[in-house]
Motif scaffolding. Structure first.
Motif, PDB file in Angstrom:
ATOM      1  N   LEU A 163       0.803  -1.217   0.000  1.00 50.81           N
ATOM      2  CA  LEU A 163       0.000   0.000   0.000  1.00 50.81           C
ATOM      3  C   LEU A 163       0.841   1.274   0.000  1.00 50.81           C
ATOM      4  O   LEU A 163       0.310   2.356  -0.245  1.00 50.81           O
ATOM      5  N   GLY A 164       2.111   1.152   0.324  1.00 48.05           N
ATOM      6  CA  GLY A 164       2.963   2.333   0.422  1.00 48.05           C
ATOM      7  C   GLY A 164       2.685   3.162   1.659  1.00 48.05           C
ATOM      8  O   GLY A 164       2.808   4.385   1.645  1.00 48.05           O
ATOM      9  N   VAL A 165       2.302   2.489   2.735  1.00 45.85           N
ATOM     10  CA  VAL A 165       2.044   3.156   4.015  1.00 45.85           C
ATOM     11  C   VAL A 165       2.830   2.430   5.104  1.00 45.85           C
ATOM     12  O   VAL A 165       3.434   1.385   4.860  1.00 45.85           O
ATOM     13  N   SER A 166       2.802   2.977   6.307  1.00 48.76           N
ATOM     14  CA  SER A 166       3.534   2.345   7.407  1.00 48.76           C
ATOM     15  C   SER A 166       2.759   1.153   7.974  1.00 48.76           C
ATOM     16  O   SER A 166       1.536   1.049   7.831  1.00 48.76           O
ATOM     17  N   LYS A 167       3.494   0.276   8.627  1.00 49.05           N
ATOM     18  CA  LYS A 167       2.875  -0.859   9.322  1.00 49.05           C
ATOM     19  C   LYS A 167       1.908  -0.349  10.378  1.00 49.05           C
ATOM     20  O   LYS A 167       0.837  -0.926  10.578  1.00 49.05           O
ATOM     21  N   ASN A 168       2.271   0.744  11.037  1.00 51.18           N
ATOM     22  CA  ASN A 168       1.415   1.333  12.059  1.00 51.18           C
ATOM     23  C   ASN A 168       0.074   1.775  11.465  1.00 51.18           C
ATOM     24  O   ASN A 168      -0.975   1.581  12.064  1.00 51.18           O
ATOM     25  N   GLU A 169       0.130   2.358  10.277  1.00 51.82           N
ATOM     26  CA  GLU A 169      -1.091   2.793   9.589  1.00 51.82           C
ATOM     27  C   GLU A 169      -2.011   1.608   9.316  1.00 51.82           C
ATOM     28  O   GLU A 169      -3.210   1.662   9.562  1.00 51.82           O
ATOM     29  N   VAL A 170      -1.450   0.526   8.814  1.00 54.04           N
ATOM     30  CA  VAL A 170      -2.238  -0.678   8.546  1.00 54.04           C
ATOM     31  C   VAL A 170      -2.829  -1.219   9.843  1.00 54.04           C
ATOM     32  O   VAL A 170      -3.999  -1.581   9.902  1.00 54.04           O
ATOM     33  N   GLY A 171      -2.023  -1.250  10.887  1.00 54.20           N
ATOM     34  CA  GLY A 171      -2.509  -1.732  12.179  1.00 54.20           C
ATOM     35  C   GLY A 171      -3.673  -0.908  12.696  1.00 54.20           C
ATOM     36  O   GLY A 171      -4.650  -1.455  13.215  1.00 54.20           O
ATOM     37  N   GLN A 172      -3.593   0.400  12.539  1.00 54.97           N
ATOM     38  CA  GLN A 172      -4.672   1.270  12.993  1.00 54.97           C
ATOM     39  C   GLN A 172      -5.940   1.048  12.178  1.00 54.97           C
ATOM     40  O   GLN A 172      -7.042   1.036  12.710  1.00 54.97           O
ATOM     41  N   ARG A 173      -5.775   0.874  10.877  1.00 57.22           N
ATOM     42  CA  ARG A 173      -6.939   0.621  10.021  1.00 57.22           C
ATOM     43  C   ARG A 173      -7.639  -0.676  10.407  1.00 57.22           C
ATOM     44  O   ARG A 173      -8.862  -0.734  10.464  1.00 57.22           O
ATOM     45  N   LEU A 174      -6.863  -1.712  10.651  1.00 57.44           N
ATOM     46  CA  LEU A 174      -7.451  -3.016  10.934  1.00 57.44           C
ATOM     47  C   LEU A 174      -7.942  -3.168  12.370  1.00 57.44           C
ATOM     48  O   LEU A 174      -8.748  -4.045  12.642  1.00 57.44           O
ATOM     49  N   SER A 175      -7.487  -2.311  13.258  1.00 56.74           N
ATOM     50  CA  SER A 175      -7.919  -2.409  14.653  1.00 56.74           C
ATOM     51  C   SER A 175      -9.147  -1.555  14.942  1.00 56.74           C
ATOM     52  O   SER A 175      -9.739  -1.667  16.003  1.00 56.74           O
ATOM     53  N   GLY A 176      -9.496  -0.684  13.999  1.00 54.23           N
ATOM     54  CA  GLY A 176     -10.622   0.210  14.223  1.00 54.23           C
ATOM     55  C   GLY A 176     -10.233   1.524  14.856  1.00 54.23           C
ATOM     56  O   GLY A 176     -11.083   2.372  15.108  1.00 54.23           O
ATOM     57  N   ARG A 177      -8.947   1.733  15.118  1.00 52.85           N
ATOM     58  CA  ARG A 177      -8.505   2.997  15.716  1.00 52.85           C
ATOM     59  C   ARG A 177      -8.492   4.123  14.704  1.00 52.85           C
ATOM     60  O   ARG A 177      -8.454   5.286  15.057  1.00 52.85           O
ATOM     61  N   ARG A 178      -8.496   3.778  13.438  1.00 52.15           N
ATOM     62  CA  ARG A 178      -8.533   4.776  12.371  1.00 52.15           C
ATOM     63  C   ARG A 178      -9.740   4.464  11.492  1.00 52.15           C
ATOM     64  O   ARG A 178     -10.059   3.316  11.236  1.00 52.15           O
ATOM     65  N   ASN A 179     -10.389   5.508  11.016  1.00 53.61           N
ATOM     66  CA  ASN A 179     -11.561   5.333  10.177  1.00 53.61           C
ATOM     67  C   ASN A 179     -11.188   4.605   8.888  1.00 53.61           C
ATOM     68  O   ASN A 179     -10.335   5.050   8.142  1.00 53.61           O
TER      69      ASN A 179
END
Length: 92
Positions: free
Chosen positions: A50-66
């Motif tokens: 995706l060209g994003v950070s691992k943290n970004e993916v983690g937030q997306r999949l955990s529900g912490r990010r919209n």
């Protein structure tokens, strides 16, 4: 076992929130299913696609990010999949 009715007050607002959470969980499960199908084993690998950070993916999949529809579509596309949306009536 604790029955849901003992801690969940049935109100229109709570029912709506529960519906939202069910959809978020279903979308997250779709991403993990697509990862499995594509042979992507880690969030780091998905992040690289995706060209994003691992943290970004983690937030997306955990529900912490919209997780927007566009973001979900992009994640699935990078994994060689796409979502199909269906409608069903609410059942009590």
């Amino acid at each position: 076992m604790i029955a849901m009715s003992s801690w969940f007050e049935v109100t229109p607002e709570n029912e709506s929130m529960l519906s939202e959470e069910r959809l978020i969980l279903a979308c997250t499960e779709l991403v993990y299913e697509a990862m499995d199908g594509a042979g992507v084993e880690t969030k780091q690998q998905l992040a690289e696609l995706l060209g994003v950070s691992k943290n970004e993916v983690g937030q997306r999949l955990s529900g912490r990010r919209n997780l927007t529809i566009k973001t979900l579509a992009a994640m699935l596309h990078s994994l060689g999949s796409e979502a199909q949306v269906s409608l069903r009536p609410i059942t009590p």
